[in-house]
Scaffold this active site. Structure first.
Site, PDB file in Angstrom:
ATOM      1  N   ASN A  80      -7.450  -2.802  14.210  1.00 14.46           N
ATOM      2  CA  ASN A  80      -8.843  -3.095  13.846  1.00 14.46           C
ATOM      3  C   ASN A  80      -8.968  -4.339  12.957  1.00 14.46           C
ATOM      4  O   ASN A  80     -10.015  -4.607  12.394  1.00 14.46           O
ATOM      5  CB  ASN A  80      -9.466  -1.884  13.134  1.00 14.46           C
ATOM      6  CG  ASN A  80      -8.724  -1.537  11.833  1.00 14.46           C
ATOM      7  OD1 ASN A  80      -7.758  -2.200  11.482  1.00 14.46           O
ATOM      8  ND2 ASN A  80      -9.189  -0.516  11.142  1.00 14.46           N
ATOM      9  N   GLU A 123      -9.657  -1.941   5.350  1.00 17.76           N
ATOM     10  CA  GLU A 123     -10.328  -1.679   6.619  1.00 17.76           C
ATOM     11  C   GLU A 123     -11.560  -2.579   6.764  1.00 17.76           C
ATOM     12  O   GLU A 123     -12.021  -3.182   5.777  1.00 17.76           O
ATOM     13  CB  GLU A 123     -10.738  -0.195   6.666  1.00 17.76           C
ATOM     14  CG  GLU A 123      -9.575   0.791   6.514  1.00 17.76           C
ATOM     15  CD  GLU A 123      -8.679   0.895   7.755  1.00 17.76           C
ATOM     16  OE1 GLU A 123      -8.385  -0.137   8.393  1.00 17.76           O
ATOM     17  OE2 GLU A 123      -8.251   2.019   8.078  1.00 17.76           O
ATOM     18  N   HIS A 148      -7.169  -4.842  10.193  1.00 15.40           N
ATOM     19  CA  HIS A 148      -6.881  -4.641   8.762  1.00 15.40           C
ATOM     20  C   HIS A 148      -5.599  -5.360   8.345  1.00 15.40           C
ATOM     21  O   HIS A 148      -4.703  -5.595   9.163  1.00 15.40           O
ATOM     22  CB  HIS A 148      -6.863  -3.156   8.384  1.00 15.40           C
ATOM     23  CG  HIS A 148      -5.669  -2.362   8.815  1.00 15.40           C
ATOM     24  ND1 HIS A 148      -5.713  -1.001   9.031  1.00 15.40           N
ATOM     25  CD2 HIS A 148      -4.371  -2.718   9.059  1.00 15.40           C
ATOM     26  CE1 HIS A 148      -4.513  -0.569   9.366  1.00 15.40           C
ATOM     27  NE2 HIS A 148      -3.681  -1.581   9.403  1.00 15.40           N
ATOM     28  N   ASP A 203       0.804  -1.220   0.000  1.00 16.94           N
ATOM     29  CA  ASP A 203       0.000   0.000   0.000  1.00 16.94           C
ATOM     30  C   ASP A 203       0.841   1.276   0.000  1.00 16.94           C
ATOM     31  O   ASP A 203       2.062   1.230   0.173  1.00 16.94           O
ATOM     32  CB  ASP A 203      -0.960   0.002   1.207  1.00 16.94           C
ATOM     33  CG  ASP A 203      -0.302  -0.529   2.489  1.00 16.94           C
ATOM     34  OD1 ASP A 203       0.935  -0.528   2.566  1.00 16.94           O
ATOM     35  OD2 ASP A 203      -1.044  -0.928   3.400  1.00 16.94           O
TER      36      ASP A 203
HETATM   37  C1  F6R Z   1       1.545  -1.529   6.075  1.00 20.19           C
HETATM   38  C2  F6R Z   1       0.236  -2.160   6.183  1.00 20.19           C
HETATM   39  C3  F6R Z   1      -0.515  -2.213   7.465  1.00 20.19           C
HETATM   40  C4  F6R Z   1       0.374  -2.512   8.677  1.00 20.19           C
HETATM   41  C5  F6R Z   1      -0.454  -2.525   9.956  1.00 20.19           C
HETATM   42  C6  F6R Z   1       0.420  -2.730  11.194  1.00 20.19           C
HETATM   43  O1  F6R Z   1       2.047  -1.642   4.754  1.00 20.19           O
HETATM   44  O2  F6R Z   1      -0.230  -2.613   5.202  1.00 20.19           O
HETATM   45  O3  F6R Z   1      -1.510  -3.189   7.365  1.00 20.19           O
HETATM   46  O4  F6R Z   1       1.001  -3.743   8.494  1.00 20.19           O
HETATM   47  O5  F6R Z   1      -1.138  -1.306  10.093  1.00 20.19           O
HETATM   48  O6  F6R Z   1       1.277  -1.628  11.319  1.00 20.19           O
HETATM   49  P1  F6R Z   1       2.468  -1.626  12.391  1.00 20.19           P
HETATM   50  O7  F6R Z   1       3.424  -2.679  11.967  1.00 20.19           O
HETATM   51  O8  F6R Z   1       3.067  -0.237  12.291  1.00 20.19           O
HETATM   52  O9  F6R Z   1       1.851  -1.904  13.706  1.00 20.19           O
END
Ligand code: F6R
Length: 238
Positions: free
Chosen positions: A130, A137, A132, A61
């Site tokens: 959450n 989301e 994701h 992303d």
């Molecule tokens: C990042 C992504 C998100 C993160 C998730 C956890 O490319 O796609 O899904 O993997 O938000 O983020 P951290 O590792 O910062 O807790």
């Protein structure tokens, strides 16, 4: 895993063994805090003489509206945390564009590029508080492909620490869809820290619902979850 250090070591061993097993490996990469230790290990491995020249990568992303040179963009993150420290070829390291004029076209061509590469062999994922994965989301259809997403407030809160203030966290992103992720041949989900514990607990209840995106992984044939002890804090013992 005892702690984040062990989690990163395990994630590295598993990812590296897949990369070495496949002649032209295609790896799906994540950003955020969780994979930083793994990327550090890949850099160390490169410094000891291993070449990543044959690697193709696709990031999950990117924020919409941030230039590649913006320190909060995922382009910048990947260059800073991994790409510029190893010998992956620039043209093989793909990150969706967050600043294109035509997002429909960008999404379609990102999907096509993944297909043209032969598909993702190994996809690394972090977990959102959450539930994701990527920036998919809650409520994202399981048949979604690369698309533009509206970020939830909980996601903007969770990521605000990377920015000067929460107001600067973009409201939209471009992300691989759930279907894009599910088409990967192997998936590794990394879960670290007490903040992720309620989400890990929910994942382990095995309910599959679009309201909790990571639950789609229950339908994938080859998923490895690597979690540290802190992530198990609220996991109910059966
Ligand atoms: C990042 C992504 C998100 C993160 C998730 C956890 O490319 O796609 O899904 O993997 O938000 O983020 P951290 O590792 O910062 O807790």
């Amino acid at each position: 895993m005892k702690d984040y250090k062990e989690l990163s070591q395990k994630a590295f061993e598993l990812t590296q063994s897949e990369i070495e097993r496949i002649k032209e490996p295609v790896v799906g990469l994540a950003t955020g805090s969780t994979p930083e230790g793994l990327y550090q290990k890949m850099i160390e491995h490169y410094n000891k003489g291993y070449s990543y020249k044959h690697l193709t990568s696709f990031n999950l992303d990117e924020y919409i509206g941030l230039e590649e040179s913006d320190p909060n963009s995922y382009h910048y993150y990947m260059n800073d945390k991994l790409f510029r420290h190893i010998d992956i070829k620039e043209e093989k390291a793909h990150v969706p564009s967050g600043i294109t004029a035509d997002f429909e076209k960008e999404c379609a061509s990102y999907e096509q590029a993944i297909k043209d590469s032969g598909g993702i062999d190994i996809q690394l994922l972090g977990l959102g508080v959450n539930g994701h994965i990527g920036f998919n989301e809650p409520g994202t259809p399981f048949d979604s492909q690369t698309h533009v997403v509206e970020l939830e407030e909980s996601t903007r809160d969770a990521n605000a620490h990377f920015f000067a203030s929460k107001g600067e966290v973009p409201r939209k992103a471009i992300s691989m869809g759930i279907d894009t992720i599910m088409r990967s041949r192997k998936i590794i989900l990394l879960v670290s820290g007490v903040k992720k514990s309620p989400a890990l607990n929910k994942l382990l209840t095995k309910d599959v619902t679009e309201r909790f995106p990571v639950s789609a992984l229950h339908k994938h044939p080859d998923v490895t979850v690597i979690a540290d002890e802190a992530a198990f804090t609220y996991v109910e013992k059966k």
